[in-house]
Scaffold this active site. Sequence first.
Site, PDB file in Angstrom:
ATOM      1  CB  SER A  90     -27.433   6.776   9.341  1.00  0.00           C
ATOM      2  OG  SER A  90     -27.402   7.498  10.553  1.00  0.00           O
TER       3      SER A  90
ATOM      4  CE1 TYR B  94     -32.598   5.641  11.118  1.00  0.00           C
ATOM      5  CE2 TYR B  94     -30.484   6.385  11.958  1.00  0.00           C
ATOM      6  CZ  TYR B  94     -31.482   6.445  11.004  1.00  0.00           C
ATOM      7  OH  TYR B  94     -31.362   7.296   9.934  1.00  0.00           O
TER       8      TYR B  94
HETATM    9  P1  NAP Z   1     -38.605  10.947   6.679  1.00  0.00           P
HETATM   10  O1  NAP Z   1     -39.062  12.284   6.214  1.00  0.00           O
HETATM   11  O2  NAP Z   1     -39.171  10.354   7.913  1.00  0.00           O
HETATM   12  O3  NAP Z   1     -38.748   9.942   5.460  1.00  0.00           O
HETATM   13  C1  NAP Z   1     -38.782   8.545   5.616  1.00  0.00           C
HETATM   14  C2  NAP Z   1     -39.472   7.959   4.400  1.00  0.00           C
HETATM   15  O4  NAP Z   1     -39.585   6.540   4.562  1.00  0.00           O
HETATM   16  C3  NAP Z   1     -40.904   8.500   4.247  1.00  0.00           C
HETATM   17  O5  NAP Z   1     -41.196   8.642   2.891  1.00  0.00           O
HETATM   18  C4  NAP Z   1     -41.704   7.382   4.871  1.00  0.00           C
HETATM   19  O6  NAP Z   1     -43.052   7.346   4.455  1.00  0.00           O
HETATM   20  C5  NAP Z   1     -40.940   6.184   4.329  1.00  0.00           C
HETATM   21  N1  NAP Z   1     -41.354   4.970   5.003  1.00  0.00           N
HETATM   22  C6  NAP Z   1     -41.237   4.680   6.308  1.00  0.00           C
HETATM   23  N2  NAP Z   1     -41.822   3.497   6.563  1.00  0.00           N
HETATM   24  C7  NAP Z   1     -42.313   3.036   5.384  1.00  0.00           C
HETATM   25  C8  NAP Z   1     -43.018   1.861   4.978  1.00  0.00           C
HETATM   26  N3  NAP Z   1     -43.358   0.919   5.855  1.00  0.00           N
HETATM   27  N4  NAP Z   1     -43.351   1.723   3.675  1.00  0.00           N
HETATM   28  C9  NAP Z   1     -43.028   2.672   2.771  1.00  0.00           C
HETATM   29  N5  NAP Z   1     -42.375   3.806   3.088  1.00  0.00           N
HETATM   30  C10 NAP Z   1     -42.015   3.975   4.378  1.00  0.00           C
HETATM   31  O7  NAP Z   1     -37.055  11.031   6.955  1.00  0.00           O
HETATM   32  P2  NAP Z   1     -35.812  11.271   5.989  1.00  0.00           P
HETATM   33  O8  NAP Z   1     -34.821  11.964   6.809  1.00  0.00           O
HETATM   34  O9  NAP Z   1     -36.212  11.832   4.685  1.00  0.00           O
HETATM   35  O10 NAP Z   1     -35.309   9.762   5.822  1.00  0.00           O
HETATM   36  C11 NAP Z   1     -34.952   9.196   4.570  1.00  0.00           C
HETATM   37  C12 NAP Z   1     -33.828   8.202   4.811  1.00  0.00           C
HETATM   38  O11 NAP Z   1     -32.661   8.918   5.235  1.00  0.00           O
HETATM   39  C13 NAP Z   1     -34.116   7.178   5.902  1.00  0.00           C
HETATM   40  O12 NAP Z   1     -33.589   5.924   5.539  1.00  0.00           O
HETATM   41  C14 NAP Z   1     -33.363   7.749   7.091  1.00  0.00           C
HETATM   42  O13 NAP Z   1     -33.030   6.764   8.019  1.00  0.00           O
HETATM   43  C15 NAP Z   1     -32.154   8.319   6.399  1.00  0.00           C
HETATM   44  N6  NAP Z   1     -31.393   9.311   7.158  1.00  0.00           N
HETATM   45  C16 NAP Z   1     -31.950  10.481   7.561  1.00  0.00           C
HETATM   46  C17 NAP Z   1     -31.178  11.385   8.284  1.00  0.00           C
HETATM   47  C18 NAP Z   1     -31.712  12.701   8.778  1.00  0.00           C
HETATM   48  O14 NAP Z   1     -30.998  13.390   9.530  1.00  0.00           O
HETATM   49  N7  NAP Z   1     -32.906  13.118   8.410  1.00  0.00           N
HETATM   50  C19 NAP Z   1     -29.846  11.102   8.549  1.00  0.00           C
HETATM   51  C20 NAP Z   1     -29.307   9.900   8.118  1.00  0.00           C
HETATM   52  C21 NAP Z   1     -30.090   9.015   7.414  1.00  0.00           C
HETATM   53  P3  NAP Z   1     -44.185   8.079   5.367  1.00  0.00           P
HETATM   54  O15 NAP Z   1     -44.074   9.551   5.070  1.00  0.00           O
HETATM   55  O16 NAP Z   1     -45.445   7.445   4.878  1.00  0.00           O
HETATM   56  O17 NAP Z   1     -43.893   7.752   6.797  1.00  0.00           O
END
Ligand code: NAP
Length: 252
Positions: free
Chosen positions: A144, A157
């Site tokens: 991130s 986080y």
């Molecule tokens: P997101 O849409 O909230 O996706 C998060 C994913 O993690 C979802 O598939 C969620 O499943 C899964 N997850 C959470 N808890 C879980 C558990 N206990 N068991 C299994 N799966 C679980 O957000 P995203 O942005 O795509 O995030 C993906 C990654 O990118 C994360 O590591 C996040 O920290 C990172 N990231 C995102 C951003 C951003 O700006 N969006 C920036 C930097 C890094 P559910 O749908 O069931 O909750």
Amino acid sequence: MILDKFRLDGKVAVVTGANTGLGQGMCVALAQAGAKVCGVARRSCEGTKALIEKDKGEFTEIIADLSTTEPIARILAEAKAAYGRVDILVNNAGVIVREDAVNVTEDDWLKVVGINENIVFFMCQTFGKEFIAQGSGKIINICSMLSYQGGIRVPSYTASKSAVMGITKALANEWADKGVNVNAIAPGYMATNNTKQIRSDSDRSEAIIDRIPQGRWGTPEDMGGAVVFLASDASSYVNGFTLAVDGGWLAR
Ligand code: NAP
């Protein structure tokens, strides 16, 4: 030829958090590059499966809740049962809790660090053993901007994502000479569920866009090039590096 090195034909990828957001975008990109994809999620990955099968790709869903390490061995076993081997692991599943540092509860802290940091390490350990035994493998962890910066009201986080960058370097040092590449991608500000709360605050959203040189939120599709590169032979001499996909945020 160089473009052939980016192809993933015959490779098998496991991606956590595959049902939505960046995980879904990376599953689609890996499948488009030729990989068979196992998507791990705690709920159905129907949308991801449909996107991949539309392009004649192969996708298998593995249902698992990564709140504990308990399902990790089963995830590897199910992926091998589906496609015979695993070549690529993308540790993408993650959570965020927004709260003033003075109000963060121990439960929330442990939840965030549990999935974002502890599970990432133990997934790497289980798949890393497999990759070392087969003499090859690619691990891509999702960092991130808060692997570099402090962030606002997200201390658990920031702690966890800073740790993921450290884990990536530590494992690369141990496994680079065993044919295993461990790298990471640091997404910038991407339009997914993770950022729904800050995107709905128009002042905050505007301030973020103003600071991004490209002037827009990132998308799941923006992750495709980086994940295919790090999953492919094209990155065989890249180890322990975190590649930012951030529209220029870090350059600012
Ligand atoms: P997101 O849409 O909230 O996706 C998060 C994913 O993690 C979802 O598939 C969620 O499943 C899964 N997850 C959470 N808890 C879980 C558990 N206990 N068991 C299994 N799966 C679980 O957000 P995203 O942005 O795509 O995030 C993906 C990654 O990118 C994360 O590591 C996040 O920290 C990172 N990231 C995102 C951003 C951003 O700006 N969006 C920036 C930097 C890094 P559910 O749908 O069931 O909750």
